[in-house]
Design an enzyme around this catalytic site. Sequence first.
Site: not given
Ligand code: CAA
Length: 258
Positions: A65, A132
């Site tokens: 999300a 999460e």
């Molecule tokens: N929401 C918003 N933006 C996100 C995102 C997310 N879930 N995941 C990645 N992005 C964005 C980053 O903020 C970044 O944007 P900027 O360049 O503007 O800063 C871009 O995508 C690239 O991401 P990274 O620089 O972090 O890329 P990476 O290769 O270093 O890492 C990753 C990749 C491990 C997937 C990392 O991005 C990450 O941990 N993302 C979040 C994963 C997460 O926590 N997901 C759960 C979300 S909550 C949810 O889903 C609730 C639910 O059940 C409904």
Amino acid sequence: MAYETLIVEIEDYVALIRLNRPDALNALNAKLLDELGDALAAADANDKVRCIVLTGSEKAFAAGADIKEMSEKSFVDVFTSDLFGANTEPMLRCRKPIIAAVAGYALGGGCELAMMCDFIIAADTAKFGQPEINLGVVAGIGGTQRLTRFVGKAKSMDMHLTGRFMDAAEAERSGLVSRVVPAAKLLPEAMAAARKITEKSALATMAVKEAVNRSYETTLREGLLFERRLFHALFATEDQKEGMSAFLEKRQPQFRDR
Ligand code: CAA
């Protein structure tokens, strides 16, 4: 129809829906989920579509999300808007088979979206996770329920409590995905599976979806009865006569969805 966050192509009775927010690793924001709901409803209503493939990019199916979009929301905001409730319903209402073709990250809502599809084909680069917990919340689009049913309590608890990722091999071993293929073969494999499904009677594919999904909702006894009644009901169709005659006449069936 043109979408901001999706690319949709229809070919050979397969709708290929690509999530397309590359700058955010296909994070699921409200716009994307609304558009995905519209695209699925349109595919479901389109006679030129008999199967749907949902995919992302090489790097991410979807990284969850959209954290930026939801970080400042209050309880009242998310409760009153029923965040991730209404806008994920079209996925469940879709009666045509949906295959998730997953490469790269399928995290949080991304993993949950893949699990809402009928089955998952993974690239060897796929990584599944429900991280999460690292954000101080729990899964919100079914992760605690669906992942537990797919991989069992031990692995589900491990994934949800530690936030660790599962690679494609572990996902296949655990029953989360149906097959793993080299990344370069992911879309060809998913499209070939979809095309195979398009050759079947749509009445039978809809019945398969109803029956398999029912197994998650009911007791074994009720589920067996539900299945048997569907099996009986299909004897009222021309496609059953065609399918069985074709077998006996040693030819390919020509299903007409009747
Ligand atoms: N929401 C918003 N933006 C996100 C995102 C997310 N879930 N995941 C990645 N992005 C964005 C980053 O903020 C970044 O944007 P900027 O360049 O503007 O800063 C871009 O995508 C690239 O991401 P990274 O620089 O972090 O890329 P990476 O290769 O270093 O890492 C990753 C990749 C491990 C997937 C990392 O991005 C990450 O941990 N993302 C979040 C994963 C997460 O926590 N997901 C759960 C979300 S909550 C949810 O889903 C609730 C639910 O059940 C409904």
